[in-house]
Design an enzyme around this catalytic site. Structure first.
Site, short mmCIF file in Angstrom:
data_model
loop_
_atom_site.label_atom_id
_atom_site.label_comp_id
_atom_site.label_asym_id
_atom_site.label_seq_id
_atom_site.Cartn_x
_atom_site.Cartn_y
_atom_site.Cartn_z
N LYS A 123 0.84 -1.20 0.16
CA LYS A 123 0.02 -0.15 -0.11
C LYS A 123 1.02 1.39 -0.02
O LYS A 123 1.46 1.44 1.03
CB LYS A 123 -0.60 -0.01 1.07
CG LYS A 123 -1.94 1.36 1.01
CD LYS A 123 -2.43 1.36 2.56
CE LYS A 123 -1.81 2.40 3.30
NZ LYS A 123 -1.55 3.86 2.75
N GLU B 273 10.84 1.14 9.61
CA GLU B 273 11.88 1.91 9.30
C GLU B 273 11.05 3.22 9.68
O GLU B 273 10.09 3.62 8.89
CB GLU B 273 12.30 1.84 7.87
CG GLU B 273 13.84 2.62 7.87
CD GLU B 273 13.27 3.87 6.88
OE1 GLU B 273 13.33 5.21 7.60
OE2 GLU B 273 13.13 3.97 5.50
N CYS C 260 13.63 10.77 5.94
CA CYS C 260 13.64 10.45 7.40
C CYS C 260 15.13 10.42 7.81
O CYS C 260 15.34 10.56 8.95
CB CYS C 260 13.43 8.78 7.75
SG CYS C 260 12.12 8.23 6.58
N GLU D 140 11.07 15.39 15.19
CA GLU D 140 11.13 15.20 13.84
C GLU D 140 10.11 16.19 13.21
O GLU D 140 9.09 16.16 13.32
CB GLU D 140 11.00 13.78 13.36
CG GLU D 140 11.42 13.68 11.61
CD GLU D 140 11.14 12.25 11.27
OE1 GLU D 140 9.76 11.52 11.67
OE2 GLU D 140 11.71 11.84 10.20
P1 ADP Z 1 4.20 9.98 7.41
O1 ADP Z 1 4.32 10.74 8.54
O2 ADP Z 1 5.46 9.41 6.74
O3 ADP Z 1 2.75 10.25 6.43
P2 ADP Z 1 2.68 7.78 8.56
O4 ADP Z 1 3.12 6.76 9.25
O5 ADP Z 1 1.45 8.62 8.78
O6 ADP Z 1 3.87 8.64 8.12
O7 ADP Z 1 2.21 6.84 7.24
C1 ADP Z 1 2.96 5.98 6.45
C2 ADP Z 1 2.38 4.89 5.94
O8 ADP Z 1 1.25 4.38 7.15
C3 ADP Z 1 1.14 5.44 4.96
O9 ADP Z 1 0.90 4.50 3.73
C4 ADP Z 1 -0.23 5.45 5.78
O10 ADP Z 1 -1.40 5.61 5.05
C5 ADP Z 1 -0.13 4.35 6.56
N1 ADP Z 1 -0.74 4.35 7.89
C6 ADP Z 1 -1.20 5.36 8.56
N2 ADP Z 1 -1.69 4.95 10.00
C7 ADP Z 1 -1.79 3.61 9.47
C8 ADP Z 1 -2.03 2.45 10.73
N3 ADP Z 1 -2.68 2.80 11.84
N4 ADP Z 1 -1.93 1.31 10.51
C9 ADP Z 1 -1.25 0.90 9.18
N5 ADP Z 1 -0.59 1.76 8.44
C10 ADP Z 1 -0.85 3.29 8.64
#
Ligand code: ADP
Length: 492
Positions: free
Chosen positions: A197, A271, A305, A402
């Site tokens: 995804k 990561e 990151c 961050e």
């Molecule tokens: P960033 O701050 O880099 O956007 P996120 O951690 O919010 O990082 O998002 C990284 C990925 O994790 C995206 O693909 C997002 O849709 C997905 N994501 C966000 N919340 C969840 C969750 N609770 N469980 C699994 N995946 C998630």
């Protein structure tokens, strides 16, 4: 050139001395009005019947709409991946698997320009970055891991390496295609099948990759690419028939995922965030170091990151480094990501831009001194001037947290021990940089710094052969190199 009010050199963008625009053409980018989910080798309408928009952060215009997968869609993708694993991919001779992976690598190269343009349109990063880094390094990952597919016995001698099964992979918006390559290539080389995804704000290059995968005739179901936001990611994480979760993203979501898989049999690699120290000693080649600092934090809008967001300068060269940094800041061009002159593109989303603004305010409130370049910003879209903060404390929130934007904090130090202590005083530990003329200093620091990657006299260099990953709250597990193979194998 004209003198800016703070006595630094300023590029006169508005006059004949400014650069003429050099935009890359958009005509090569074929973007559909609507994208379905790539499941079992076909683009399928989502069972959820829902779609959401993906926009160009530089213009706020809608680029396309993509499917919003629900738990039933995730289940369909996992079933397709399981069947493909059991019936085809798990049984295929490794050298045959490798042929498909090589083919995908070559097809990415053939369509490199289209990928680069779409990456910059959907994500906001400068075309120079997507063209010269994201896309070629993504192709290199497929080439590199294709080479390992039939050599796993040599990679793990006398260990009988076996694939895990179905891998659920969730990636962020900062390197959409490259992160997809980091995740998919080693999984395929080791004989696993995949449900991936991309992030909700940058789904388009992953969907382009799905088109390539379809054209490559990779057996149906081996790679499934589904779109959606956090709920879709959570449905992948919680699916009972997934054997491995590979996640790149924020530390907060990483912790949720770690809790969700605790007590299950799922293998996991995370990561997560970073707050990298970039350290300049007084014996460093200062001009090169300043360029490295600029590259480490400002190119790519600080959306990495591993961005070198905490600068430590040895006291005796502080004034010189700050003067040169400010001069260089004034020459950085912020603007249209598709313009080849652009150094700093658009911030990926409105939400992220607001987060960065929040931190700028926090910095000022904490008493730090803020310097921003005087460059003009486009009227529309999400843009932030490159910013640096001096007069910050080790405990400042802008030093500890961050920000994920073009924002640098600068501190000073006198001795090696002091800077090691300061650099390690963070919850993160993904990467770091050291600038010095002395090899002995490099070895001293690299062995004492709690960071997964330490660059010496360079920054932000990526290579498929070298492992990447974090310490502490930056996560665990490694991607890249041999280490990246073992994350997708049971090695007995
Ligand atoms: P960033 O701050 O880099 O956007 P996120 O951690 O919010 O990082 O998002 C990284 C990925 O994790 C995206 O693909 C997002 O849709 C997905 N994501 C966000 N919340 C969840 C969750 N609770 N469980 C699994 N995946 C998630």
């Amino acid at each position: 050139m004209a003198k800016a009010k703070n006595n630094t050199l300023k590029l006169n963008f508005d006059t004949k001395w400014g650069y003429s625009p050099a935009p890359e053409s958009k005509s090569i980018a074929k973007i559909e009005a609507k994208y379905d989910l790539f499941i079992n080798g076909k683009f399928e309408k989502p069972l959820s019947k829902k779609y959401f928009d993906t926009i160009n952060p530089a213009t706020e215009e809608k680029l396309s709409e993509v499917a919003d997968a629900n738990a039933a869609d995730v289940d369909k993708a996992v079933k397709a991946a399981r069947i493909a694993y059991n019936n085809v991919w798990g049984k295929m001779p490794a050298k045959e698997r490798a042929k498909y992976i090589y083919r995908i690598a070559r097809m990415i190269q053939e369509r490199a320009r289209e990928f680069a343009v779409i990456e910059s349109l959907d994500g906001g990063k400068p075309i120079r970055e997507s063209r010269d880094i994201d896309v070629p390094v993504a192709a290199n990952h497929f080439f590199y891991y294709a080479g390992w597919a039939d050599k796993l016995q040599y990679a793990f001698p006398n260990r009988n390496p076996k694939p895990l099964g179905v891998a659920g992979q969730i990636i962020p918006w900062n390197f959409p295609l490259l992160m997809a390559a980091w995740k998919i290539a080693p999984a395929l080389a080791t004989g696993n099948t995949v449900v991936l995804k991309p992030a909700e704000t940058t789904p388009l290059t992953a969907l382009k990759l799905a088109e390539i995968i379809q054209e490559s005739e990779l057996p149906a179901g081996v790679v499934n690419i589904i779109t959606g936001a956090g709920a879709t990611g959570a449905a992948i994480v919680n699916h009972s028939d997934i054997n491995k979760i590979a996640f790149t993203g924020s530390t907060d979501v990483g912790k949720i995922i770690q809790r969700a898989v605790a007590g299950t049999n799922k293998k996991i690699t995370l990561e997560l965030g970073g707050k990298a120290a970039n350290i300049i000693f007084d014996d460093a080649p200062i001009d090169q170091a300043v360029e490295g600092i600029i590259n480490g934090i400002y190119f790519n809008q600080g959306h990495v990151c591993c961005a070198g967001s905490r600068l430590f300068v040895q006291e005796s060269v502080f004034d010189e480094v700050i003067r040169k940094l400010k001069d260089r800041l004034e020459t950085l061009i912020v603007g249209d990501p598709l313009d080849k002159n652009t150094d700093i593109g658009a911030i990926n989303s409105k939400q992220q831009m607001e987060t960065i603004h929040k931190y700028l305010k926090i910095g000022e409130k904490e008493g730090a001194e803020m310097y921003q370049s005087n460059c003009p910003l486009p009227k529309k879209g999400y843009f932030i001037r490159p910013t640096l903060f001096t007069n910050v404390a080790q405990s400042s929130r802008i030093v500890q947290e961050e920000i994920f934007g073009p924002v640098l904090t600068v501190q000073t130090f006198r001795t090696d021990d002091e800077v090691i202590e300061k650099a390690n005083n963070t919850p993160f530990g993904l990467s770091a940089g050291v600038w010095t003329d002395k090899g002995s200093k490099i070895f001293n620091l690299t062995t004492k710094m709690r960071a997964g990657v330490v660059w010496a006299n360079t920054y932000n260099k990526f290579d498929p052969t070298s492992p990447f990953g974090g310490y502490k709250e930056s996560g665990f597990g490694r991607e890249g190199g041999l280490h990246g193979l073992s994350a997708y194998l049971n090695v007995h």
